[in-house]
Design a protein around this motif. Structure first.
Motif, mmCIF file in Angstrom:
data_model
loop_
_atom_site.group_PDB
_atom_site.id
_atom_site.type_symbol
_atom_site.label_atom_id
_atom_site.label_comp_id
_atom_site.label_asym_id
_atom_site.label_seq_id
_atom_site.Cartn_x
_atom_site.Cartn_y
_atom_site.Cartn_z
ATOM 1 N N GLU A 276 47.329 1.454 -7.304
ATOM 2 C CA GLU A 276 48.475 0.670 -6.538
ATOM 3 C C GLU A 276 49.572 0.831 -7.374
ATOM 4 O O GLU A 276 50.828 1.086 -6.907
ATOM 5 N N GLN A 277 49.731 1.062 -8.521
ATOM 6 C CA GLN A 277 50.674 1.446 -9.369
ATOM 7 C C GLN A 277 51.173 2.854 -8.948
ATOM 8 O O GLN A 277 52.527 3.164 -8.964
ATOM 9 N N ALA A 278 50.225 3.859 -8.808
ATOM 10 C CA ALA A 278 50.549 4.969 -8.387
ATOM 11 C C ALA A 278 51.280 5.053 -7.098
ATOM 12 O O ALA A 278 52.192 5.768 -6.831
ATOM 13 N N ALA A 279 50.874 4.183 -6.066
ATOM 14 C CA ALA A 279 51.121 4.174 -4.983
ATOM 15 C C ALA A 279 52.649 3.547 -4.772
ATOM 16 O O ALA A 279 53.492 4.116 -4.073
ATOM 17 N N GLU A 280 52.729 2.466 -5.595
ATOM 18 C CA GLU A 280 54.116 2.015 -5.680
ATOM 19 C C GLU A 280 55.288 2.959 -6.315
ATOM 20 O O GLU A 280 56.318 2.904 -5.708
ATOM 21 N N LYS A 281 54.769 3.854 -7.464
ATOM 22 C CA LYS A 281 55.896 4.717 -7.856
ATOM 23 C C LYS A 281 56.065 5.768 -6.567
ATOM 24 O O LYS A 281 57.348 6.418 -6.637
ATOM 25 N N THR A 282 55.082 6.118 -5.975
ATOM 26 C CA THR A 282 55.483 6.850 -4.798
ATOM 27 C C THR A 282 56.450 6.333 -3.849
ATOM 28 O O THR A 282 57.531 6.957 -3.347
ATOM 29 N N ARG A 283 56.019 5.174 -3.477
ATOM 30 C CA ARG A 283 57.160 4.414 -2.544
ATOM 31 C C ARG A 283 58.546 4.417 -3.304
ATOM 32 O O ARG A 283 59.345 4.653 -2.641
ATOM 33 N N ALA A 284 58.717 4.020 -4.632
ATOM 34 C CA ALA A 284 59.945 3.999 -5.070
ATOM 35 C C ALA A 284 60.619 5.349 -5.153
ATOM 36 O O ALA A 284 61.703 5.416 -4.810
ATOM 37 N N GLU A 285 59.880 6.317 -5.680
ATOM 38 C CA GLU A 285 60.769 7.529 -5.623
ATOM 39 C C GLU A 285 61.027 8.085 -4.449
ATOM 40 O O GLU A 285 62.038 8.946 -4.176
ATOM 41 N N THR A 286 60.166 8.002 -3.467
ATOM 42 C CA THR A 286 60.478 8.321 -2.091
ATOM 43 C C THR A 286 61.653 7.609 -1.494
ATOM 44 O O THR A 286 62.534 8.223 -0.841
#
Length: 317
Positions: free
Chosen positions: A278-288
């Motif tokens: 979930e942390q990896a997914a949220e970092k992906t959302r944020a950088e996108t």
């Protein structure tokens, strides 16, 4: 879906008289705005070739993480410059310009409409305004500077760039290691600052912007953010984690351009036990989301003469 698309496409088609003459169509827009779907729809209607202008969708190993067209979509019309480069290879705007010239020529020769679509603003700028004649950087110069980045950090290299080329340093944030590297590599290889190269007259444009149909999708920001968040979930369900694992196992240099693909680094960090999924997914959302914000800024300042339109999935404002 046709009922959703119709209002946008009818409006678009009113502006595309150039299509009757088989002139190029250029479609830009932020990530997740629906560019590829619109390009595919148009290509089917006008016998077009969809040509990629996204710097990450060129990499063979990153279909899911870069939201490349699916194999089914690619089978519907001719697609060019998607997944044609191994991630272990570097790829530059200069190489893309050479590749896209051939793709456009092939489309025109077969009387197909070239539909160039993507979110990389620099690609469109080079296509319509030409490219500064900066030579390719030899590996024997590039690799030592990249090792220094890993050992010394971006701030140290930025300080060196400030001394060597203050004009370039003034335009770059100290936190942008890739552009700092590029500026130092050019200076080391040519003995001239990159800012001096960039002031030179560019080479000829491949497409005259006055003769092309130019469209930039301009979605509602809040709705785009929701689409970005949803896209990350879809990617994970489609196998993005396995895609990241395959790249990780290749043990490549993380400074390769392909590692800028949104989600690749966070997912690799998860696979190494450094982040939860979930942390990896949220970092992906944020950088996108941050990338989409930068794209809007680029399009606003660099594509002032382009037609702005709501994307197919969004009702007219």
């Amino acid at each position: 879906m046709e009922a959703e698309r119709a209002p946008v496409l009818r409006d678009f088609e009113e502006k595309l008289s150039l299509l009757k003459e088989r002139r190029p169509v250029l479609i830009a827009g932020p990530t997740a705005s629906g560019k590829s779907a619109l390009a595919l729809e148009l290509a089917e209607r006008v016998a077009g070739t969809v040509i990629n202008a996204d710097s990450m969708q060129v990499y063979a190993e990153l279909r899911i993480l870069t939201a490349r067209p699916t194999e089914v979509e690619e089978a519907r019309v001719l697609h060019r410059l998607y997944g044609h480069v191994p991630i272990r290879d570097g790829y530059s705007v200069g190489r893309w310009l050479s590749d896209v010239e051939l793709a456009i020529e092939e489309a025109m020769a077969s009387r197909r409409v070239p539909i160039v679509v993507g979110g990389t603003g620099m690609y469109f700028k080079a296509l319509t305004q030409g490219l500064s004649p900066i030579p390719e950087i030899p590996a024997e110069i590039r690799e030592p500077i990249r090792r220094r980045l890993a050992e010394e950090g971006a701030e140290a290299l930025y300080a060196e760039l400030s001394a060597r080329d203050p004009d370039a340093a003034e335009r770059l944030p100290p936190s942008d290691p890739h552009r700092i590297l590029r500026a130092l590599e050019v200076h080391e290889a040519t003995g001239r600052p990159i800012s001096e190269w960039q002031r030179q007259s560019p080479g000829p444009a491949l497409i005259d912007p006055a003769t092309a149909a130019k469209l930039v999708l301009w979605p509602d920001r809040d709705r785009l953010r929701a689409r970005i968040d949803e896209r990350v979930d879809v990617m994970l369900a489609a196998g993005a984690l396995e895609e990241a694992r395959a790249v990780m196992e290749m043990e490549l240099d993380h400074d390769l351009p392909g590692y800028r693909a949104h989600g690749l680094r966070p997912l690799i960090a998860h696979l190494r036990g450094e982040l939860t999924l979930e942390q990896a997914a949220e970092k992906t959302r944020a950088e996108t989301r941050q990338y989409a914000k930068r794209q809007f800024t680029w399009f606003r300042h660099q594509m002032d003469g382009w037609e702005r339109m709501a994307p197919p999935w969004q009702s007219d404002p």
